[in-house]
Design a protein around this motif. Structure first.
Motif, mmCIF file in Angstrom:
data_model
loop_
_atom_site.group_PDB
_atom_site.id
_atom_site.type_symbol
_atom_site.label_atom_id
_atom_site.label_comp_id
_atom_site.label_asym_id
_atom_site.label_seq_id
_atom_site.Cartn_x
_atom_site.Cartn_y
_atom_site.Cartn_z
ATOM 1 N N ILE A 7 0.806 -1.246 -0.067
ATOM 2 C CA ILE A 7 0.034 0.042 -0.123
ATOM 3 C C ILE A 7 0.740 1.303 -0.048
ATOM 4 C CG2 ILE A 7 -1.576 1.341 1.543
ATOM 5 C CD1 ILE A 7 -3.027 -1.203 2.237
ATOM 6 N N ALA A 8 2.038 1.307 0.944
ATOM 7 C CA ALA A 8 3.164 2.383 0.717
ATOM 8 C C ALA A 8 3.561 2.406 -0.793
ATOM 9 C CB ALA A 8 3.998 2.216 1.740
ATOM 10 N N LEU A 9 3.818 1.406 -1.416
ATOM 11 C CA LEU A 9 4.408 1.471 -2.462
ATOM 12 C C LEU A 9 3.690 1.872 -3.559
ATOM 13 C CD1 LEU A 9 7.347 0.549 -3.573
ATOM 14 C CD2 LEU A 9 6.633 -1.564 -4.117
ATOM 15 N N VAL A 10 2.323 1.232 -3.634
ATOM 16 C CA VAL A 10 1.570 1.581 -4.729
ATOM 17 C C VAL A 10 1.156 3.032 -4.858
ATOM 18 C CG1 VAL A 10 -0.600 1.158 -3.602
ATOM 19 C CG2 VAL A 10 -0.573 0.728 -6.046
ATOM 20 N N SER A 11 1.140 3.764 -3.573
ATOM 21 C CA SER A 11 0.746 4.963 -3.446
ATOM 22 C C SER A 11 1.802 6.202 -4.106
ATOM 23 C CB SER A 11 0.411 5.328 -2.072
ATOM 24 O OG SER A 11 -0.389 4.688 -1.346
ATOM 25 N N LYS A 12 3.039 5.521 -4.290
ATOM 26 C CA LYS A 12 4.010 6.381 -4.953
ATOM 27 C C LYS A 12 4.195 5.993 -6.441
ATOM 28 C CE LYS A 12 6.938 4.918 -1.374
ATOM 29 N NZ LYS A 12 8.377 4.757 -1.098
ATOM 30 N N GLN A 13 3.243 5.302 -7.200
ATOM 31 C CA GLN A 13 3.512 4.940 -8.483
ATOM 32 C C GLN A 13 3.040 5.855 -9.487
ATOM 33 O OE1 GLN A 13 5.136 1.873 -9.401
ATOM 34 N NE2 GLN A 13 5.594 2.119 -7.139
ATOM 35 N N GLN A 14 3.202 5.878 -10.361
ATOM 36 C CA GLN A 14 2.915 6.825 -11.576
ATOM 37 C C GLN A 14 1.591 6.654 -11.955
ATOM 38 O OE1 GLN A 14 5.423 5.717 -15.061
ATOM 39 N NE2 GLN A 14 3.489 4.825 -16.192
ATOM 40 N N GLY A 15 0.653 7.536 -12.016
ATOM 41 C CA GLY A 15 -0.714 7.575 -12.466
ATOM 42 C C GLY A 15 -1.802 6.847 -11.242
ATOM 43 N N PHE A 16 -1.105 6.748 -10.191
ATOM 44 C CA PHE A 16 -1.932 6.064 -9.189
ATOM 45 C C PHE A 16 -2.843 7.238 -8.563
ATOM 46 C CE2 PHE A 16 -2.489 5.859 -4.493
ATOM 47 C CZ PHE A 16 -3.212 4.578 -4.468
ATOM 48 N N LEU A 17 -4.194 6.798 -8.297
ATOM 49 C CA LEU A 17 -5.190 7.738 -8.138
ATOM 50 C C LEU A 17 -5.687 7.486 -6.758
ATOM 51 C CD1 LEU A 17 -7.043 8.101 -11.462
ATOM 52 C CD2 LEU A 17 -5.470 9.509 -10.793
ATOM 53 N N GLY A 18 -5.505 6.485 -5.990
ATOM 54 C CA GLY A 18 -6.334 5.947 -4.792
ATOM 55 C C GLY A 18 -6.346 4.597 -4.616
ATOM 56 N N ILE A 19 -6.822 4.107 -3.238
ATOM 57 C CA ILE A 19 -7.010 2.755 -2.976
ATOM 58 C C ILE A 19 -8.075 2.630 -1.892
ATOM 59 C CG2 ILE A 19 -5.142 2.701 -1.449
ATOM 60 C CD1 ILE A 19 -4.425 -0.368 -2.768
ATOM 61 N N GLU A 20 -8.821 1.846 -2.168
ATOM 62 C CA GLU A 20 -9.910 1.200 -1.256
ATOM 63 C C GLU A 20 -9.780 -0.278 -0.876
ATOM 64 O OE1 GLU A 20 -13.206 2.630 -3.081
ATOM 65 O OE2 GLU A 20 -12.981 4.799 -2.824
ATOM 66 N N SER A 21 -9.908 -0.556 0.472
ATOM 67 C CA SER A 21 -9.469 -2.075 0.755
ATOM 68 C C SER A 21 -10.317 -2.221 1.905
ATOM 69 C CB SER A 21 -7.975 -2.373 0.938
ATOM 70 O OG SER A 21 -7.817 -3.488 0.753
ATOM 71 N N SER A 22 -10.908 -3.644 1.943
ATOM 72 C CA SER A 22 -11.836 -4.042 3.169
ATOM 73 C C SER A 22 -11.685 -5.503 3.159
ATOM 74 C CB SER A 22 -13.245 -3.574 2.885
ATOM 75 O OG SER A 22 -14.134 -4.152 3.769
ATOM 76 N N ARG A 23 -11.740 -6.065 4.290
ATOM 77 C CA ARG A 23 -11.720 -7.402 4.376
ATOM 78 C C ARG A 23 -12.458 -7.897 5.626
ATOM 79 N NH1 ARG A 23 -9.302 -12.098 2.360
ATOM 80 N NH2 ARG A 23 -7.791 -10.780 1.356
ATOM 81 N N ASP A 24 -13.471 -8.939 5.511
ATOM 82 C CA ASP A 24 -13.900 -9.636 6.362
ATOM 83 C C ASP A 24 -13.811 -11.229 5.966
ATOM 84 O OD1 ASP A 24 -16.297 -10.136 4.626
ATOM 85 O OD2 ASP A 24 -17.369 -8.463 5.403
#
Lengths: 105, 105
Positions: B34-51
């Motif tokens: 999650i830290a790494l993806v946030s620094k990628q070119q063209g990344f706009l956001g991330i949403e994540s949920s787990r049950d």
């Protein structure tokens, strides 16, 4: 369960939400909506998960079927209660699934 | 957090998964990704949920940026470990978000 959707293209409705608090009626309505959505024309599947944030994705054959479900009578009432009572925040995204791939061990 | 994505169109990568069991290394790698993806070119956001089921959606400006992230070195290693060790089943869907709307109380 991971939805057994057909070969793309098909549509996804991504619903991301935060609840305002616990509500028994929310839980009941949520179950009812899952039963109801599964009977709609063009419905292909649903995946749903909640920890802090809730993510529900329903899959559809067309924009027409999505619109039809949006205007379904019980669903309209539930959506209004969602705005009035149950959610503090949500976002809906309508997306065309262009490609997919699966992994099963 | 609900991602503050720009006006459509933009891309969503929907990752739906079941884990094979608990793994401390999975949790650590997940945070690192999650830290790494946030620094990628063209990344706009991330949403994540787990049950029971896990749903992670990342948002991107283009298919090129998605491909670039798919081939990022650390991510490739993590994806291979995911197949070998962490997931019993998953599905990836690449979708073009055509419309969205938000609600905030």
């Amino acid at each position: 369960m991971i939805s057994k959707t057909p070969k793309p293209p098909y549509y996804a409705v991504i619903f991301t939400s935060f609840k305002a608090g616990y509500s028994k009626e929310y839980d009941e309505t949520s179950k009812r909506m899952i039963a109801l959505v599964s009977k709609q024309q063009g419905f292909l599947g649903i995946e749903s998960s909640r920890d802090e944030i809730g993510i529900t994705i329903s899959y559809w054959d067309s924009l027409d079927s999505i619109k039809h479900w949006k205007n379904e009578f019980e669903h309209k009432i539930a959506r209004q209660r969602g705005r009035d009572e149950w959610y503090s925040e949500f976002k809906v995204r309508i997306a065309l699934v262009e490609r997919d791939y699966s992994f099963v061990k």
